[in-house]
Motif scaffolding. Structure first.
Motif, PDB file in Angstrom:
ATOM      1  N   GLN A  13       0.720  -1.206   0.611  1.00 37.16           N
ATOM      2  CA  GLN A  13      -0.294   0.159  -0.075  1.00 37.16           C
ATOM      3  C   GLN A  13       0.804   0.869   0.326  1.00 37.16           C
ATOM      4  O   GLN A  13       0.608   2.144  -0.553  1.00 37.16           O
ATOM      5  N   CYS A  72       0.770   4.062  -3.110  1.00 38.80           N
ATOM      6  CA  CYS A  72       0.463   5.797  -2.285  1.00 38.80           C
ATOM      7  C   CYS A  72       2.052   6.689  -2.614  1.00 38.80           C
ATOM      8  O   CYS A  72       1.372   7.611  -2.779  1.00 38.80           O
ATOM      9  N   ASN A  98      -2.849   5.092 -12.449  1.00 40.43           N
ATOM     10  CA  ASN A  98      -3.862   5.622 -11.509  1.00 40.43           C
ATOM     11  C   ASN A  98      -5.365   4.971 -11.333  1.00 40.43           C
ATOM     12  O   ASN A  98      -5.054   4.530 -10.065  1.00 40.43           O
ATOM     13  N   GLU A  99      -5.225   4.533 -12.291  1.00 43.63           N
ATOM     14  CA  GLU A  99      -6.769   3.440 -12.905  1.00 43.63           C
ATOM     15  C   GLU A  99      -6.895   2.099 -11.298  1.00 43.63           C
ATOM     16  O   GLU A  99      -7.430   1.983 -10.365  1.00 43.63           O
ATOM     17  N   LYS A 122      -3.993   1.810  -9.260  1.00 45.52           N
ATOM     18  CA  LYS A 122      -3.347   2.012  -8.401  1.00 45.52           C
ATOM     19  C   LYS A 122      -4.759   2.230  -7.028  1.00 45.52           C
ATOM     20  O   LYS A 122      -4.310   2.263  -6.153  1.00 45.52           O
ATOM     21  N   GLU A 123      -5.432   3.169  -7.747  1.00 45.99           N
ATOM     22  CA  GLU A 123      -6.894   3.256  -6.722  1.00 45.99           C
ATOM     23  C   GLU A 123      -7.177   1.452  -6.595  1.00 45.99           C
ATOM     24  O   GLU A 123      -7.919   1.107  -5.695  1.00 45.99           O
ATOM     25  N   LEU A 124      -7.533   0.529  -7.297  1.00 47.50           N
ATOM     26  CA  LEU A 124      -8.380  -0.756  -7.934  1.00 47.50           C
ATOM     27  C   LEU A 124      -7.632  -1.466  -6.778  1.00 47.50           C
ATOM     28  O   LEU A 124      -7.835  -1.646  -5.728  1.00 47.50           O
ATOM     29  N   SER A 163      -5.328  -1.387  -4.326  1.00 47.16           N
ATOM     30  CA  SER A 163      -5.182  -0.217  -3.536  1.00 47.16           C
ATOM     31  C   SER A 163      -6.616  -0.453  -2.362  1.00 47.16           C
ATOM     32  O   SER A 163      -6.387  -1.131  -0.725  1.00 47.16           O
ATOM     33  N   ALA A 164      -7.477  -0.592  -2.913  1.00 50.05           N
ATOM     34  CA  ALA A 164      -9.129  -0.405  -2.235  1.00 50.05           C
ATOM     35  C   ALA A 164      -9.040  -1.734  -2.259  1.00 50.05           C
ATOM     36  O   ALA A 164      -9.522  -2.737  -0.973  1.00 50.05           O
TER      37      ALA A 164
END
Length: 307
Positions: free
Chosen positions: A125, A129, A157-158, A160-162, A164-165
């Motif tokens: 993570q 981040c 970026n897409e 990264k968010e996916l 990370s969640a």
């Protein structure tokens, strides 16, 4: 009618498997077939995704030649390969974790394994981040992102968010099933290192005997050189109350591995040719860690006497 339909589907599946095998041979692929997922095998999903990622080009060719256009369009989507790469990496990590939880292990080792995996998730993570997302923890996905012109899709970026969640959700689930007991459970601290424990946190009936153990210099040396199980077994007769408390923790099942291995051994021993077999003794031998002394057993048995 139903039996005929099932048979035709099985025959069609066999033909497609043979065609795919021929295709992989012609393309000189590293593998000639896919691996199918099954819920009863721990490592199945990780191995399946790894094989799918390795044979993605071959699968695309096969789907196109077989006229399976719906699957072909989904499989050739620009982002599909990224999803498969991440899942192959992720379930590869879970495979390693599962292997560490298997075998004849105790709850202390399993706890350490889970805590190490939770720390790795936190590391992944932090890398994601960072100011510039770092995907090095996921080797297949990282290679794809390095080789892709992602300025159009902004795919870093897409993902990264996916990811990370997904990691946050995974960490919450693991923390729920494997809570941190090291800071609250005096029994855990006692078993892990009885020579550093604060006796004031122990029940009254253990405090004096624990003090005797902490000041036993020979026991300290044995604790360094023996496994946890061997140490407490060795001192069971000397410090029975403390050792019994340790045994209550060490005898707990840390996973379902032993139960699953027992069912597997039973299924292997009691086949349709031995359906009426009383398997109690056979199963005990199959699951035991003790190796029989064959020479001694033979020596105690008289051979066939001469007539």
């Amino acid at each position: 009618m139903g039996l005929t339909t099932a048979t035709s589907k099985e025959e069609k599946s066999r033909v497609e498997t043979l065609i795919f095998n021929v295709l992989c041979n012609e393309l000189q692929s590293d593998h000639q077939t896919l691996i199918y997922h099954t819920e009863v095998r721990w490592l199945s999903k990780g191995n399946m995704l790894d094989r799918m990622y390795s044979l993605k080009s071959e699968i695309e060719i096969f789907l196109m030649s077989a006229g399976k256009l719906d699957l072909y369009n989904k499989f050739t989507d620009e982002k599909c390969i990224f999803y498969i790469a991440y899942l192959a990496d992720f379930f590869g990590f879970l495979n390693v974790l599962n292997l560490k939880l298997q075998g004849h292990t105790n709850i202390l080792k399993s706890y350490d394994t889970i805590q190490a995996f939770l720390e790795k998730i936190s590391l992944w993570q932090r890398r994601l981040c960072a100011t510039k997302p770092n995907f090095s923890s996921f080797p297949r996905l990282n290679v794809l992102l390095d080789d892709t012109e992602n300025h159009i899709l902004n795919i870093e970026n897409e993902f990264k968010e996916l990811i990370s969640a997904h990691l946050v959700s995974l960490k919450d689930q693991l923390s729920k099933y494997f809570p941190d007991i090291s800071t609250e459970n005096w029994q855990f601290k006692l078993v892990l290192d009885p020579f550093k424990i604060d006796v004031d946190i122990l029940p009254d009936y253990l405090q004096e005997q624990t003090i005797d153990l902490k000041n036993d210099s020979q026991a300290k040396e044995h604790f360094k050189n023996k496994t946890v199980e061997d140490f407490w077994l060795c001192y069971l007769s000397i410090y029975p109350e403390v050792a019994n408390e340790a045994a209550k923790l060490l005898v707990q099942f840390s996973s379902t591995y032993l139960c699953e291995s027992g069912f597997s051994a039973l299924a292997y021993i009691k086949s349709k040719y031995r359906a009426r077999l009383d398997v109690e003794s056979d199963l005990r031998c199959a699951l035991s860690q003790m190796s029989p002394n064959i020479k001694k057993l033979i020596k105690n048995k008289q051979g066939q006497p001469s007539h």
